[in-house]
Write a protein that holds these residues in place. Structure first.
Motif, PDB file in Angstrom:
ATOM      1  N   ALA A  26      23.391 -78.515 -25.862  1.00 53.92           N
ATOM      2  CA  ALA A  26      22.245 -78.249 -26.751  1.00 53.92           C
ATOM      3  C   ALA A  26      21.208 -79.352 -26.646  1.00 53.92           C
ATOM      4  O   ALA A  26      20.002 -79.111 -26.777  1.00 53.92           O
ATOM      5  N   LEU A  27      21.667 -80.586 -26.439  1.00 54.06           N
ATOM      6  CA  LEU A  27      20.751 -81.728 -26.269  1.00 54.06           C
ATOM      7  C   LEU A  27      21.045 -82.420 -24.950  1.00 54.06           C
ATOM      8  O   LEU A  27      22.169 -82.352 -24.444  1.00 54.06           O
ATOM      9  N   ALA A  71      18.362 -83.329 -34.137  1.00 55.69           N
ATOM     10  CA  ALA A  71      19.747 -82.937 -34.430  1.00 55.69           C
ATOM     11  C   ALA A  71      20.057 -83.100 -35.906  1.00 55.69           C
ATOM     12  O   ALA A  71      19.614 -84.041 -36.544  1.00 55.69           O
ATOM     13  N   TRP A  76      25.680 -80.248 -42.244  1.00 56.34           N
ATOM     14  CA  TRP A  76      24.450 -80.096 -43.028  1.00 56.34           C
ATOM     15  C   TRP A  76      23.515 -79.029 -42.476  1.00 56.34           C
ATOM     16  O   TRP A  76      22.408 -78.850 -42.985  1.00 56.34           O
ATOM     17  N   ARG A  77      23.941 -78.341 -41.426  1.00 58.87           N
ATOM     18  CA  ARG A  77      23.031 -77.375 -40.799  1.00 58.87           C
ATOM     19  C   ARG A  77      22.750 -76.193 -41.727  1.00 58.87           C
ATOM     20  O   ARG A  77      23.545 -75.869 -42.589  1.00 58.87           O
ATOM     21  N   GLY A  78      21.586 -75.586 -41.493  1.00 63.37           N
ATOM     22  CA  GLY A  78      21.242 -74.368 -42.236  1.00 63.37           C
ATOM     23  C   GLY A  78      20.778 -74.614 -43.655  1.00 63.37           C
ATOM     24  O   GLY A  78      20.713 -73.698 -44.461  1.00 63.37           O
ATOM     25  N   ARG A  79      20.444 -75.869 -43.992  1.00 66.30           N
ATOM     26  CA  ARG A  79      19.983 -76.164 -45.357  1.00 66.30           C
ATOM     27  C   ARG A  79      18.551 -76.693 -45.378  1.00 66.30           C
ATOM     28  O   ARG A  79      18.147 -77.386 -46.304  1.00 66.30           O
ATOM     29  N   GLY A  80      17.829 -76.445 -44.289  1.00 62.87           N
ATOM     30  CA  GLY A  80      16.419 -76.840 -44.266  1.00 62.87           C
ATOM     31  C   GLY A  80      16.157 -78.262 -43.790  1.00 62.87           C
ATOM     32  O   GLY A  80      15.009 -78.704 -43.769  1.00 62.87           O
ATOM     33  N   LEU A  81      17.213 -78.984 -43.381  1.00 60.75           N
ATOM     34  CA  LEU A  81      16.992 -80.377 -42.971  1.00 60.75           C
ATOM     35  C   LEU A  81      16.290 -80.475 -41.620  1.00 60.75           C
ATOM     36  O   LEU A  81      15.458 -81.358 -41.401  1.00 60.75           O
ATOM     37  N   GLY A  82      16.619 -79.554 -40.715  1.00 65.46           N
ATOM     38  CA  GLY A  82      15.956 -79.563 -39.403  1.00 65.46           C
ATOM     39  C   GLY A  82      14.457 -79.355 -39.571  1.00 65.46           C
ATOM     40  O   GLY A  82      13.645 -80.051 -38.959  1.00 65.46           O
ATOM     41  N   ALA A  83      14.101 -78.401 -40.443  1.00 65.71           N
ATOM     42  CA  ALA A  83      12.678 -78.140 -40.703  1.00 65.71           C
ATOM     43  C   ALA A  83      12.017 -79.373 -41.321  1.00 65.71           C
ATOM     44  O   ALA A  83      10.889 -79.726 -40.971  1.00 65.71           O
ATOM     45  N   THR A 105      13.211 -77.688 -24.643  1.00 67.47           N
ATOM     46  CA  THR A 105      14.363 -77.421 -25.507  1.00 67.47           C
ATOM     47  C   THR A 105      15.137 -76.169 -25.129  1.00 67.47           C
ATOM     48  O   THR A 105      14.607 -75.266 -24.496  1.00 67.47           O
ATOM     49  N   SER A 107      16.354 -74.540 -27.725  1.00 68.34           N
ATOM     50  CA  SER A 107      16.173 -73.790 -28.973  1.00 68.34           C
ATOM     51  C   SER A 107      14.690 -73.604 -29.273  1.00 68.34           C
ATOM     52  O   SER A 107      14.194 -74.071 -30.301  1.00 68.34           O
ATOM     53  N   PHE A 110      13.338 -72.447 -32.822  1.00 65.42           N
ATOM     54  CA  PHE A 110      13.260 -73.425 -33.907  1.00 65.42           C
ATOM     55  C   PHE A 110      11.841 -73.994 -34.004  1.00 65.42           C
ATOM     56  O   PHE A 110      11.305 -74.189 -35.089  1.00 65.42           O
ATOM     57  N   PHE A 111      11.227 -74.225 -32.828  1.00 64.62           N
ATOM     58  CA  PHE A 111       9.874 -74.795 -32.798  1.00 64.62           C
ATOM     59  C   PHE A 111       8.820 -73.695 -32.971  1.00 64.62           C
ATOM     60  O   PHE A 111       7.818 -73.896 -33.652  1.00 64.62           O
TER      61      PHE A 111
HETATM   62  C1  LIG Z   1      18.077 -77.044 -34.415  1.00 64.25           C
HETATM   63  C2  LIG Z   1      18.598 -77.819 -35.616  1.00 64.25           C
HETATM   64  C3  LIG Z   1      18.031 -79.213 -35.611  1.00 64.25           C
HETATM   65  C4  LIG Z   1      18.112 -77.080 -36.877  1.00 64.25           C
HETATM   66  O1  LIG Z   1      18.566 -77.798 -38.016  1.00 64.25           O
HETATM   67  P1  LIG Z   1      18.926 -77.041 -39.368  1.00 64.25           P
HETATM   68  O2  LIG Z   1      18.951 -78.055 -40.459  1.00 64.25           O
HETATM   69  O3  LIG Z   1      20.161 -76.233 -39.175  1.00 64.25           O
HETATM   70  O4  LIG Z   1      17.674 -76.068 -39.507  1.00 64.25           O
HETATM   71  P2  LIG Z   1      17.007 -75.530 -40.832  1.00 64.25           P
HETATM   72  O5  LIG Z   1      18.083 -75.207 -41.849  1.00 64.25           O
HETATM   73  O6  LIG Z   1      15.936 -76.456 -41.250  1.00 64.25           O
HETATM   74  O7  LIG Z   1      16.388 -74.193 -40.309  1.00 64.25           O
HETATM   75  C5  LIG Z   1      15.036 -74.143 -39.917  1.00 64.25           C
HETATM   76  C6  LIG Z   1      14.774 -72.869 -39.181  1.00 64.25           C
HETATM   77  O8  LIG Z   1      15.225 -72.979 -37.832  1.00 64.25           O
HETATM   78  C7  LIG Z   1      16.111 -71.921 -37.513  1.00 64.25           C
HETATM   79  N1  LIG Z   1      17.116 -72.508 -36.626  1.00 64.25           N
HETATM   80  C8  LIG Z   1      18.095 -73.345 -36.980  1.00 64.25           C
HETATM   81  N2  LIG Z   1      18.812 -73.676 -35.891  1.00 64.25           N
HETATM   82  C9  LIG Z   1      18.259 -73.025 -34.853  1.00 64.25           C
HETATM   83  C10 LIG Z   1      18.553 -72.963 -33.465  1.00 64.25           C
HETATM   84  N3  LIG Z   1      19.565 -73.630 -32.901  1.00 64.25           N
HETATM   85  N4  LIG Z   1      17.776 -72.189 -32.690  1.00 64.25           N
HETATM   86  C11 LIG Z   1      16.748 -71.500 -33.224  1.00 64.25           C
HETATM   87  N5  LIG Z   1      16.419 -71.517 -34.524  1.00 64.25           N
HETATM   88  C12 LIG Z   1      17.170 -72.274 -35.327  1.00 64.25           C
HETATM   89  C13 LIG Z   1      16.663 -71.456 -38.844  1.00 64.25           C
HETATM   90  O9  LIG Z   1      17.072 -70.117 -38.782  1.00 64.25           O
HETATM   91  C14 LIG Z   1      15.471 -71.634 -39.754  1.00 64.25           C
HETATM   92  O10 LIG Z   1      14.544 -70.576 -39.608  1.00 64.25           O
HETATM   93  P3  LIG Z   1      13.717 -70.041 -40.859  1.00 64.25           P
HETATM   94  O11 LIG Z   1      13.022 -71.237 -41.473  1.00 64.25           O
HETATM   95  O12 LIG Z   1      12.774 -69.060 -40.259  1.00 64.25           O
HETATM   96  O13 LIG Z   1      14.739 -69.456 -41.776  1.00 64.25           O
HETATM   97  C15 LIG Z   1      20.147 -77.856 -35.673  1.00 64.25           C
HETATM   98  O14 LIG Z   1      20.625 -76.540 -35.606  1.00 64.25           O
HETATM   99  C16 LIG Z   1      20.772 -78.671 -34.562  1.00 64.25           C
HETATM  100  O15 LIG Z   1      21.027 -79.871 -34.734  1.00 64.25           O
HETATM  101  N6  LIG Z   1      21.011 -78.026 -33.397  1.00 64.25           N
HETATM  102  C17 LIG Z   1      21.604 -78.693 -32.260  1.00 64.25           C
HETATM  103  C18 LIG Z   1      20.601 -79.529 -31.512  1.00 64.25           C
HETATM  104  C19 LIG Z   1      19.368 -78.728 -31.102  1.00 64.25           C
HETATM  105  O16 LIG Z   1      19.477 -77.613 -30.614  1.00 64.25           O
HETATM  106  N7  LIG Z   1      18.170 -79.318 -31.333  1.00 64.25           N
HETATM  107  C20 LIG Z   1      16.903 -78.662 -31.101  1.00 64.25           C
HETATM  108  C21 LIG Z   1      16.401 -78.889 -29.753  1.00 64.25           C
HETATM  109  S1  LIG Z   1      15.724 -80.520 -29.453  1.00 64.25           S
END
Ligand SMILES: CC(C)(COP(=O)(O)OP(=O)(O)OC[C@H]1O[C@@H](n2cnc3c(N)ncnc32)[C@H](O)[C@@H]1OP(=O)(O)O)[C@@H](O)C(=O)NCCC(=O)NCCS
Length: 170
Positions: A26-27, A71, A76-83, A105, A107, A110-111
């Motif tokens: 994934a990374l 990452a 903690w995934r799926g709780r808005g922290l990535g956003a 990426t 993913s 996500f972006f």
């Molecule tokens: C991608 C990642 C950072 C998202 O973190 P998260 O805290 O789970 O994400 P959030 O809860 O903030 O979700 C934000 C949005 O991204 C989406 N999302 C989460 N993970 C995703 C993924 N792997 N691919 C696509 N979309 C994703 C969610 O559905 C959500 O969409 P919404 O706002 O329309 O409902 C996390 O899944 C992760 O660490 N993944 C592994 C590393 C990776 O793939 N990094 C990104 C590339 S650099």
């Protein structure tokens, strides 16, 4: 849980997070040494000393930066922290004066959901020159490029502008 700039003590938990996701592809992997020596590039989401997420902002030029190593701890995934991390990264990019930010990426969604646009990697000449040129997987690369405008560039033309400020889109 708050977002802050990373410090040296965060290097180890960041390295563990990156290592965890690099194992599944994934990374891209990053060495502990690379993370520690470039610690100022990282933002973390942390609860005290506990790091729940990280993001790196890497300078390419005065105008352009790359977002890397986004990452969130699997717990903690799926709780808005990535956003939240991505929003913090964009704010930091704006503070540092970048006009555009890109990511390469696995993913892209996500972006893309957060205002980035897909872009062919050929359009990222700086990235190709720096990383792809030395990457053994460059020919069969499955990564997607995404890019977004951080802010309009502001250039002052005090003599020409009526309000002392003219906006120029970069
Ligand atoms: C991608 C990642 C950072 C998202 O973190 P998260 O805290 O789970 O994400 P959030 O809860 O903030 O979700 C934000 C949005 O991204 C989406 N999302 C989460 N993970 C995703 C993924 N792997 N691919 C696509 N979309 C994703 C969610 O559905 C959500 O969409 P919404 O706002 O329309 O409902 C996390 O899944 C992760 O660490 N993944 C592994 C590393 C990776 O793939 N990094 C990104 C590339 S650099």
């Amino acid at each position: 849980m708050r977002t802050r700039r990373a410090r040296a003590a965060d290097a180890e938990p960041i390295a563990r997070l990156v290592e965890f996701y690099a194992a599944s592809g994934a990374l891209l992997p990053r060495s502990r040494e690379e993370i520690l020596t470039g610690i100022e590039k990282f933002l973390v989401l942390a609860d005290g000393e506990r790091v729940a997420g990280c993001l790196a902002l890497e300078r390419y030029s005065a105008d352009l930066a790359e977002i890397r190593s986004v990452a969130v701890d699997p717990e903690w995934r799926g709780r808005g922290l990535g956003a939240r991390l991505l929003r913090a990264g964009m704010l930091e990019a704006r503070r540092r004066g970048y006009a555009r930010v890109f990511a390469v990426t696995r993913s892209p969604e996500f972006f893309l959901r957060r205002g980035f646009q897909a872009i062919g990697r050929h359009a990222l000449a700086e990235k190709i020159e720096r990383d792809c040129a030395v990457c053994p997987r460059a020919k069969d690369c499955s990564l997607t490029g995404v890019v977004t405008q951080v802010a309009e560039r502001r250039v002052n033309f005090p003599l020409a502008a009526t309000n002392n400020e003219t906006r120029v889109t970069a």
